[in-house]
Design an enzyme around this catalytic site. Structure first.
Site, PDB file in Angstrom:
ATOM      1  N   GLU A 130      -3.384  36.909   6.977  1.00 26.87           N
ATOM      2  CA  GLU A 130      -2.061  36.380   6.599  1.00 26.87           C
ATOM      3  C   GLU A 130      -1.987  34.860   6.775  1.00 26.87           C
ATOM      4  O   GLU A 130      -1.373  34.159   5.975  1.00 26.87           O
ATOM      5  CB  GLU A 130      -0.985  37.065   7.462  1.00 26.87           C
ATOM      6  CG  GLU A 130       0.440  36.701   7.138  1.00 26.87           C
ATOM      7  CD  GLU A 130       0.870  37.136   5.748  1.00 26.87           C
ATOM      8  OE1 GLU A 130       1.030  38.333   5.527  1.00 26.87           O
ATOM      9  OE2 GLU A 130       1.050  36.254   4.889  1.00 26.87           O
ATOM     10  N   LYS A 206      -6.330  29.259  -1.876  1.00 26.65           N
ATOM     11  CA  LYS A 206      -5.172  30.134  -1.643  1.00 26.65           C
ATOM     12  C   LYS A 206      -4.759  30.843  -2.928  1.00 26.65           C
ATOM     13  O   LYS A 206      -4.336  32.018  -2.903  1.00 26.65           O
ATOM     14  CB  LYS A 206      -4.024  29.308  -1.072  1.00 26.65           C
ATOM     15  CG  LYS A 206      -4.351  28.759   0.317  1.00 26.65           C
ATOM     16  CD  LYS A 206      -3.404  27.658   0.719  1.00 26.65           C
ATOM     17  CE  LYS A 206      -3.744  27.108   2.095  1.00 26.65           C
ATOM     18  NZ  LYS A 206      -2.970  25.904   2.427  1.00 26.65           N
TER      19      LYS A 206
END
Ligand code: NAP
Length: 438
Positions: A130, A206
């Site tokens: 995460e 990302k």
């Protein structure tokens, strides 16, 4: 009352994030245990330099330089060293020894994620990350779990705080890129070598992770088209502002129909004009946000701190508690869904609106010539504005033309721009920027 079992936690790295993770594990042990159903015992912290000053006062006997031995005797391993090696080998070693792993290492996941996920699946352990995207913001778990009954169509993210800070400075003060970068470095928002941020590489890593989870297909860095912010000028900013836009570096993952019933995914990072009323336009300074569009849920936005030791530690602890809970409850490791099998599309297949700035001769008929050329290439113009400048010394007049197109393919736009450059009335093409959310 039954005695809680103890799970051994090994921490690799004690820098910005690792030190805060160690602090929370020790200080909040009492509150973490009932939430987890087990005591989380920090058994060791691997670092390079045993004598380095730490941000947090931690028991000296926890520190070791022998990371390899540490991971072999842990139930849970937290990797916060960064870089590819030895992080990769240590994670593999932990997985092969049956430990679940939590990491924030986006560079490693973008470079070698699929091999690591596969090893974790094989070993029946969890590999959670995460913290790798947008720091403190819970975004991967909502995409993977909360939206698993929906179909995501598009994700737009401001996932790099450094570039958002720089662009926000340029927008609010009129500064040039180099001055805004220097200010970001002075305030500690940008590193001495800012390449990974300003060239878009960090956001691209990302974007690959966001696209993989959103479209149930493994994408890596080679699937991501990447353009940084170094060529965004103060003039681009001013023109965007005047036209009601703000410029943001966006990580975009979207499903695109190929026109023959098949679909693909475009994954890209580039400076993008957003209308000022778009929710992402309100994301200021070094903050991050991810805007998700799903067929049934509609539009969702996740906002918060994208970096920083303590905020990022929050995401790491969330993953740790969740992985520990699964060890307590038993059952197979969480299997990442990879059943999407959607191909990554080249940048040419993406369609957006475009903003084009042109320096043109101030002559009659120029606008008509340009409009005709756009029409010939199938690119339709939504807005065309002209501003006349007079050079004080030479007294020569020139005109600045700003065009916003309707949606067009990259290929059609590129061909149009090439053709425009060949017109005798064009002095230069001053900017070509993509527009989203208009
Ligand atoms: P950092 O401050 O540079 O800390 C790295 C730590 O790892 C240091 O304690 C260092 O030891 C240790 N280390 C490095 N190489 C090692 C090796 N070969 N053997 C043993 N120890 C080693 O890094 P960070 O900012 O905490 O970031 C950690 C990870 O989180 C990175 O993957 C980063 O991308 C990710 N992340 C960071 C942030 C953030 O805001 N910082 C946000 C999201 C994700 P020494 O202290 O002895 O040198």
């Amino acid at each position: 009352m039954t005695e809680l079992r103890t799970l051994k936690v090994a921490l690799l790295g004690c820098g910005n994030v690792g030190a805060q993770v160690a602090r929370i594990l020790i200080d909040d042990a009492g509150t973490l245990a009932p939430r987890t159903g087990a005591r989380l015992e920090l058994v060791g912290i691997a670092v390079r330099n045993l004598d380095a000053e730490r941000e947090v006062d931690l028991p000296r006997d926890l520190f070791t330089t022998d990371a390899e031995t540490l991971v072999k005797d842990a139930d849970l391993v937290i990797e916060l060293m960064g870089g590819i090696e030895p992080a990769r080998s240590l994670i593999l070693s932990a997985i092969q020894n049956g430990a679940s792993v939590v990491t924030g290492n986006k560079a490693l996941l973008a470079a070698d994620g699929p091999a690591l996920y596969e090893e974790a699946d094989k070993a029946g352990v969890e590999l959670s990350y995460e913290a790798a995207v947008a720091g403190a913001i819970p975004i991967l778990r909502p995409i993977r779990d909360s939206l698993s009954g929906d179909r995501i169509t598009r994700v737009l993210g401001i996932v790099n705080g450094t570039t958002n800070f720089i662009l926000d400075q340029m927008d609010s003060t009129g500064a040039q890129f180099a001055d805004a970068l220097a200010e970001a470095q002075r305030l500690g928002y940008a590193e001495a070598d800012p390449t990974a941020d300003v060239e878009g590489h960090d956001a691209a890593a990302k974007a690959a992770i966001l696209a993989s989870l959103s479209f149930h297909t493994r994408f890596d860095l080679e699937h991501v088209y990447c353009e940084g912010i170094t060529r965004v000028s103060a003039a681009d900013m001013a023109a965007a502002k005047e036209a009601g836009f703000v410029i943001k570096l966006l990580a975009i993952a979207e499903k695109i129909g190929n026109g023959d019933g098949s679909e693909g995914v475009s994954v890209r990072v580039h400076p993008t004009l957003l209308p000022r009323e778009h929710p992402l336009a309100a994301v200021r300074g070094a903050f991050n946000a991810v805007f998700v569009e799903a067929e049934n849920a509609g539009e969702l936005m996740f906002y918060g701190q994208g970096a920083g030791g303590t905020p990022t530690a929050s995401a790491v602890l969330g993953d740790l508690v969740s992985a520990a809970r699964r060890i307590v409850l038993g059952g197979p490791g969480r299997i990442e869904s990879t059943t999407g099998h959607v191909p990554a599309l080249p940048i040419d297949a993406a369609t957006t609106s475009y903003y084009i700035g042109l320096d043109v001769a101030d002559q009659p008929g120029v606008l008509a010539k340009i409009a005709q050329l756009f029409a010939e290439h199938g690119v339709s113009i939504e807005i065309m504005r002209q501003t006349i400048h007079r050079d004080a010394d030479s007294n020569v007049e020139s005109a600045e033309l700003r065009i916003v197109t309707h949606r067009a393919s990259e290929a059609a736009l590129a061909a149009t721009v090439e053709a425009v450059k060949g017109l005798d009335v064009i002095n230069s093409v001053t900017s070509v920027l993509r527009v989203e959310g208009a």
